[in-house]
Design a protein around this motif. Structure first.
Motif, PDB file in Angstrom:
ATOM      1  N   ALA A   1      37.098  43.357  39.757  1.00  0.00           N
ATOM      2  CA  ALA A   1      35.763  42.804  40.000  1.00  0.00           C
ATOM      3  C   ALA A   1      35.042  43.538  38.931  1.00  0.00           C
ATOM      4  O   ALA A   1      33.994  42.908  38.607  1.00  0.00           O
ATOM      5  CB  ALA A   1      35.147  43.288  41.508  1.00  0.00           C
ATOM      6  N   HIS A   2      35.012  44.967  38.913  1.00  0.00           N
ATOM      7  CA  HIS A   2      34.082  45.656  37.955  1.00  0.00           C
ATOM      8  C   HIS A   2      34.403  45.102  36.366  1.00  0.00           C
ATOM      9  O   HIS A   2      33.380  45.168  35.583  1.00  0.00           O
ATOM     10  CB  HIS A   2      34.384  47.042  37.949  1.00  0.00           C
ATOM     11  CG  HIS A   2      33.641  47.851  39.092  1.00  0.00           C
ATOM     12  ND1 HIS A   2      32.630  48.593  39.151  1.00  0.00           N
ATOM     13  CD2 HIS A   2      33.808  47.546  40.616  1.00  0.00           C
ATOM     14  CE1 HIS A   2      32.176  48.978  40.400  1.00  0.00           C
ATOM     15  NE2 HIS A   2      32.860  48.420  41.264  1.00  0.00           N
ATOM     16  N   LEU A   3      35.572  44.817  35.947  1.00  0.00           N
ATOM     17  CA  LEU A   3      35.815  44.126  34.877  1.00  0.00           C
ATOM     18  C   LEU A   3      35.151  42.916  34.746  1.00  0.00           C
ATOM     19  O   LEU A   3      34.763  42.636  33.707  1.00  0.00           O
ATOM     20  CB  LEU A   3      37.356  44.298  34.759  1.00  0.00           C
ATOM     21  CG  LEU A   3      38.304  45.378  34.639  1.00  0.00           C
ATOM     22  CD1 LEU A   3      39.705  45.235  34.559  1.00  0.00           C
ATOM     23  CD2 LEU A   3      37.993  46.190  33.150  1.00  0.00           C
ATOM     24  N   PHE A   4      35.203  42.180  35.736  1.00  0.00           N
ATOM     25  CA  PHE A   4      34.584  40.835  35.411  1.00  0.00           C
ATOM     26  C   PHE A   4      33.022  41.140  35.394  1.00  0.00           C
ATOM     27  O   PHE A   4      32.373  40.314  34.818  1.00  0.00           O
ATOM     28  CB  PHE A   4      34.723  40.023  36.962  1.00  0.00           C
ATOM     29  CG  PHE A   4      36.005  38.940  36.757  1.00  0.00           C
ATOM     30  CD1 PHE A   4      35.854  37.657  36.358  1.00  0.00           C
ATOM     31  CD2 PHE A   4      37.343  39.291  36.626  1.00  0.00           C
ATOM     32  CE1 PHE A   4      36.570  36.721  35.943  1.00  0.00           C
ATOM     33  CE2 PHE A   4      38.367  38.312  36.517  1.00  0.00           C
ATOM     34  CZ  PHE A   4      38.130  37.218  36.229  1.00  0.00           C
ATOM     35  N   MET A   5      32.449  42.005  36.094  1.00  0.00           N
ATOM     36  CA  MET A   5      31.233  42.295  36.159  1.00  0.00           C
ATOM     37  C   MET A   5      30.570  42.720  34.697  1.00  0.00           C
ATOM     38  O   MET A   5      29.365  42.333  34.243  1.00  0.00           O
ATOM     39  CB  MET A   5      30.820  43.562  36.849  1.00  0.00           C
ATOM     40  CG  MET A   5      29.337  43.781  37.015  1.00  0.00           C
ATOM     41  SD  MET A   5      28.943  45.424  38.098  1.00  0.00           S
ATOM     42  CE  MET A   5      29.848  46.761  37.187  1.00  0.00           C
TER      43      MET A   5
ATOM     44  N   TRP B   1      36.561  38.821  32.947  1.00  0.00           N
ATOM     45  CA  TRP B   1      37.908  38.579  32.995  1.00  0.00           C
ATOM     46  C   TRP B   1      38.618  39.854  33.308  1.00  0.00           C
ATOM     47  O   TRP B   1      37.914  41.069  33.221  1.00  0.00           O
ATOM     48  CB  TRP B   1      38.296  38.142  31.369  1.00  0.00           C
ATOM     49  CG  TRP B   1      39.695  37.924  31.345  1.00  0.00           C
ATOM     50  CD1 TRP B   1      40.551  37.350  32.349  1.00  0.00           C
ATOM     51  CD2 TRP B   1      40.796  37.882  30.381  1.00  0.00           C
ATOM     52  NE1 TRP B   1      41.821  36.919  31.938  1.00  0.00           N
ATOM     53  CE2 TRP B   1      41.596  37.349  30.865  1.00  0.00           C
ATOM     54  CE3 TRP B   1      40.633  38.374  28.968  1.00  0.00           C
ATOM     55  CZ2 TRP B   1      43.268  36.965  29.908  1.00  0.00           C
ATOM     56  CZ3 TRP B   1      41.868  38.105  28.251  1.00  0.00           C
ATOM     57  CH2 TRP B   1      42.876  37.419  28.572  1.00  0.00           C
ATOM     58  N   SER B   2      39.782  39.830  33.799  1.00  0.00           N
ATOM     59  CA  SER B   2      40.543  41.005  34.198  1.00  0.00           C
ATOM     60  C   SER B   2      41.852  40.790  33.227  1.00  0.00           C
ATOM     61  O   SER B   2      42.505  39.839  33.938  1.00  0.00           O
ATOM     62  CB  SER B   2      40.738  41.054  35.549  1.00  0.00           C
ATOM     63  OG  SER B   2      41.523  42.034  36.210  1.00  0.00           O
ATOM     64  N   ALA B   3      42.492  41.718  32.750  1.00  0.00           N
ATOM     65  CA  ALA B   3      43.627  41.561  32.025  1.00  0.00           C
ATOM     66  C   ALA B   3      44.421  42.688  31.670  1.00  0.00           C
ATOM     67  O   ALA B   3      43.695  43.987  31.844  1.00  0.00           O
ATOM     68  CB  ALA B   3      43.329  40.826  30.688  1.00  0.00           C
ATOM     69  N   LYS B   4      45.471  42.539  30.965  1.00  0.00           N
ATOM     70  CA  LYS B   4      46.314  43.798  30.731  1.00  0.00           C
ATOM     71  C   LYS B   4      46.373  43.704  29.052  1.00  0.00           C
ATOM     72  O   LYS B   4      46.853  42.340  28.783  1.00  0.00           O
ATOM     73  CB  LYS B   4      47.568  44.013  31.343  1.00  0.00           C
ATOM     74  CG  LYS B   4      47.651  44.775  32.686  1.00  0.00           C
ATOM     75  CD  LYS B   4      48.983  45.126  33.094  1.00  0.00           C
ATOM     76  CE  LYS B   4      49.041  46.170  33.935  1.00  0.00           C
ATOM     77  NZ  LYS B   4      50.556  46.757  34.536  1.00  0.00           N
ATOM     78  N   CYS B   5      46.542  44.671  28.058  1.00  0.00           N
ATOM     79  CA  CYS B   5      46.713  44.533  26.666  1.00  0.00           C
ATOM     80  C   CYS B   5      47.854  45.327  26.237  1.00  0.00           C
ATOM     81  O   CYS B   5      47.894  46.320  26.557  1.00  0.00           O
ATOM     82  CB  CYS B   5      45.391  44.849  26.193  1.00  0.00           C
ATOM     83  SG  CYS B   5      44.019  43.614  26.740  1.00  0.00           S
ATOM     84  N   THR B   6      48.671  44.775  25.361  1.00  0.00           N
ATOM     85  CA  THR B   6      49.624  45.586  24.823  1.00  0.00           C
ATOM     86  C   THR B   6      49.197  46.386  23.642  1.00  0.00           C
ATOM     87  O   THR B   6      50.008  47.212  23.145  1.00  0.00           O
ATOM     88  CB  THR B   6      51.065  44.824  24.468  1.00  0.00           C
ATOM     89  OG1 THR B   6      50.696  43.780  23.789  1.00  0.00           O
ATOM     90  CG2 THR B   6      51.534  44.105  25.910  1.00  0.00           C
TER      91      THR B   6
END
Length: 468
Positions: A180-184, A188-193
């Motif tokens: 929710a805080h990432l969307f704020m 988006w909410s994701a993982k990155c390599t």
């Protein structure tokens, strides 16, 4: 101002400098009266559902009732009864687990009947070998079915009376606090390599690596957030921003648990409620200094030097995140709003107050589905501004994406966080600000009216809360 009693003592850095100059006259010709708002403040509290706080507010889409009695109920697997929503005067609530699996179970394909079952399962799981005092509390009525009203939260209801209440504000993601805080801040909410935005992939539940390494003795690797967030666009247009952090601890659990040990929350320590230091854009733009202790917010408000875009995040004690007290959170939030109202910036300010997720509490409205991430369950939403309509209930479908859209319309000539236009392509499934169902926060304002005077409320109002 009672900031001293409401803020964890911390080393205070210098107050932020005055915001960058911005050519509002040009933007006024482009898109109109929205540019009377020169300061947007997003206050993010924790873990409350709309029906829990405003389910009996007159005129709102609240708990279905007939002759003052709820007509809905939720099955209780322990008693084989169906529990109706009930007035809960207690200041301390327990709530329920609130991860992505819990959201799915609570919603239950639109039946909205999983709340008590999830609370019981979460309590059982959390209390295995736990010494948390909540585990020794005798079970009464499941408090996920309880609701508060003006007796417990008089200031929140007063803001709704005088300004704007949003009764279809949905968490943007069907999950817990970190997504929710990432969307704020980024939609988006994701993982990155890697630090390449195209290495990021959708992640609804676990966008962090911390605490996830099963190999003992191996150093935990912090997450990489390489996709584009709103601060990147603000930086490109020289729009000032700040993320004010109420330092102390944060209690939210990483693994769907109801009880867990609190973790430190500091400006210099990225955490669940403080994710911006993990963003590659924030580091690359040399804007880590914009993440500041909350004392700086009060100083900027007093000096009339509030940045253009502001996020304010609580610590555990002030958050309303169970088991934090409702009254303590309301007092903290009131102090933030009073500071803005006392500021010379008041007539140019819009305050958006919301709660990051539903916290396991009951809500009767089935969320719309806009993509694989959400929406999540309803949360309370309030708009407080000198230009806000008076006593207005906004029935539009909204989410935190609407905050980003408003900021983009106000300060960025409606430029969106869009991988096709922002020169940082990523694989986000949806440009959330452009979703057709999303309402427009401009509807909550009357820019033709004379700016309304501030409404300072007592930080500690007399109310009817009780100790649990």
């Amino acid at each position: 101002m009672l900031a001293a009693t409401l803020i964890t003592t911390a080393c205070v850095s210098a107050p932020p400098s005055a915001p960058h100059s911005y050519n509002y006259s040009v933007l006024q010709q482009e898109t109109g009266d929205i540019h009377k708002i020169k300061h947007v403040i997003i206050i993010m509290q924790e873990n409350r559902a709309f029906d829990e706080y405003f389910g009996t507010y007159p005129g709102a889409d609240g708990i279905p009732m007939q002759n003052g009695v709820p007509t809905v109920c939720v099955p209780d697997p322990l008693t084989n009864t169906c529990v109706r929503p009930y007035h809960d005067p207690h200041d301390l609530n327990e709530g329920g687990p609130h991860g992505s699996n819990d959201a799915k179970a609570d919603i239950d394909s639109g039946k909205m009947d999983g709340f008590i079952r999830q609370q019981e399962q979460g309590r059982k799981q959390a209390c295995v070998n736990s010494v948390d005092p909540e585990c020794n509390t005798e079970r009464g009525k499941p408090d996920v079915m309880g609701y508060h009203d003006a007796r417990e939260i008089p200031n929140y209801w007063k803001y709704a009376d005088v300004f704007v209440l949003q009764d279809h504000m949905f968490e943007p993601v069907s999950s817990w606090s970190l997504p929710a805080h990432l969307f704020m801040v980024s939609a988006w909410s994701a993982k990155c390599t890697s630090s390449n935005p195209m290495s990021c992939y959708n992640e609804l539940q676990n966008p962090q690596s911390l605490g996830m390494n099963p190999n003992k003795g191996v150093k935990e690797v912090p997450p990489i957030y390489a996709w584009t967030d709103l601060t990147y666009l603000l930086h490109q247009k020289n729009v000032s921003w700040a993320y004010y952090l109420d330092e102390g601890v944060q209690p939210d659990c990483e693994n769907d648990e109801m009880f867990c040990d609190p973790k430190p929350q500091k400006v210099s320590v990225p955490q669940i409620w403080n994710p911006l230091p993990w963003f590659e854009t924030v580091k690359g733009d040399n804007e880590l200094g914009n993440i500041q202790p909350l004392e700086n917010y009060y100083a900027a408000a007093k000096a009339g030097t509030l940045p253009s875009v502001i996020w304010i995040v609580p610590n555990g004690n002030h958050s309303e995140h169970p088991p934090a007290l409702v009254s303590t959170g309301q007092a903290y939030t009131t102090s933030l709003i009073n500071a803005a109202m006392e500021s010379s910036n008041w007539n140019e300010t819009a305050i958006f107050l919301t709660w990051d997720d539903w916290g396991g509490f009951y809500d009767h409205v089935t969320p719309p589905v806009v993509d694989e991430n959400g929406y999540g369950l309803r949360v309370p939403g309030l708009v407080i501004s000198s230009y806000a309509k008076k006593g207005y209930i906004d029935h539009q479908i909204l989410s935190f994406d609407a905050y980003l859209k408003f900021i983009e319309d106000d300060f960025l000539s409606s430029e969106r966080i869009n991988p096709k236009t922002d020169k940082r392509p990523d694989l986000r499934p949806t440009v959330r600000e452009n979703v057709a169902v999303l309402g427009d926060l401009k509807s909550d304002f009357d820019f033709s009216q004379q700016p309304r005077p501030p409404l300072k409320l007592p930080v500690y109002p007399v109310n009817g809360t009780q100790a649990k």
